[in-house]
Design an enzyme around this catalytic site. Structure first.
Site, PDB file in Angstrom:
ATOM      1  N   PRO A 245       0.796  -1.232   0.000  1.00 32.12           N
ATOM      2  CG  PRO A 245       0.056  -0.918   2.201  1.00 32.12           C
ATOM      3  CD  PRO A 245       0.791  -1.891   1.324  1.00 32.12           C
ATOM      4  CB  CYS A 246       3.126   2.800  -2.473  1.00 31.72           C
ATOM      5  SG  CYS A 246       2.220   2.466  -3.992  1.00 31.72           S
ATOM      6  CG  HIS A 247      -2.855   3.554  -1.265  1.00 37.05           C
ATOM      7  ND1 HIS A 247      -2.525   2.234  -1.517  1.00 37.05           N
ATOM      8  CD2 HIS A 247      -3.871   3.513  -0.348  1.00 37.05           C
ATOM      9  CE1 HIS A 247      -3.300   1.438  -0.808  1.00 37.05           C
ATOM     10  NE2 HIS A 247      -4.110   2.179  -0.088  1.00 37.05           N
TER      11      HIS A 247
END
Length: 282
Positions: A245-247
């Site tokens: 989950p880089c967001h």
């Protein structure tokens, strides 16, 4: 649960709504007007929103504001040590998803994919059209094409493994894509990256759904507190977006920072997770 095709259609509606909400300059749009802008009846528009995220369009507009990211920083910032202690099943981490991952050896990485066959296909997702790639060991790439287009996304992802062989085979890839988007079952990942990148991606996997952290927090957690810029680069090179989950990585100020597949997609992911986290908590 809606099908992938339905959620992909719903995201298309949401994406158009995001553009309209942005154009309003922070002024809330009533349901009737927003539905008309989407060429839908208010009742249908309300149902689409509810099926996609579980809250009303009025409530969802609050999650889409730029202030939402700053609110996440104030209220849902997580230290990665605490998040890691919860495990991947903690705090609603993709619901009941069981995730396993394996990193390629440094030697395999240095060969830039030589001798590796990577299969790929395009699939509907909650955030629009998605490109998924997989080796025999698991999902190795996931990209969102709404902002870039399919051809550009495929070129971008294929360039990460320039010596690999690529074959379009959506049937073989489909089972690996279903688990992350449904939030149930087992998701297998095959991560291809340099050792520093792998450390950053492992840290990202510790961030629970509905929460956020900062690039500097990630740098501190992996033992390189001054390498914030390098961490940002590694976050941007995450090959399996959404699942890793880089967001959920933001700047200290609460600003969104960049997102490889477009800021509208990042905003939609954070809003989608935030709304669901609140719905589950309530």
């Amino acid at each position: 649960m809606p099908s992938d095709a339905e959620t992909g259609y719903h995201y298309g509606v949401i994406r158009r709504a995001i553009e309209r909400i942005d154009a309003a300059g922070g002024r809330a749009l009533p349901l009737d007007r927003l539905a008309a802008e989407m060429n839908m009846s208010p009742a249908h528009f309300q149902r689409v929103f509810s099926r996609w995220v579980g809250v009303s369009p009025k409530r969802y507009q609050q999650y889409l504001t730029l202030g939402h990211a700053r609110a996440l920083m104030r209220e849902r910032f997580t230290t990665l040590e605490a998040a890691g202690a919860l495990g991947l099943s903690g705090s609603g981490r993709l619901h009941d998803l069981f995730l396993t991952w394996e990193a390629m050896s440094p030697g395999d990485y240095a060969r830039r994919g030589a001798g590796l066959t990577i299969r790929y296909g395009f699939f509907p997702s909650p955030f629009g059209d998605a490109l998924a790639m997989a080796t025999d060991k698991g999902l190795c790439g996931l990209a969102f094409t709404e902002e870039t287009g399919r051809a550009a996304a495929l070129d971008d992802m294929a360039a990460r493994w320039p010596a690999a062989e690529f074959a379009e085979d959506a049937v073989r890839v489909a089972p690996l894509v279903e688990a992350p988007f449904s939030g149930t079952g087992e998701a297998r990942l095959h991560l291809i990256g340099a050792p520093f990148q792998i450390k950053v991606w492992e840290a990202l996997l510790s961030i629970p759904s509905g929460q956020v952290t900062t690039y500097s927090e990630i740098a501190r957690t992996i033992g390189h507190p001054t390498a914030v810029r390098a961490v940002g680069t590694a976050v941007g090179r995450n090959p399996v977006s959404f699942v890793i989950p880089c967001h959920r990585a933001l700047r200290k100020s609460g600003a969104l920072g960049g997102y490889h597949w477009g800021l509208p997609v990042k905003r939609a992911m954070l809003a989608w997770e935030g709304a669901r986290a609140d719905a589950e908590a309530g």
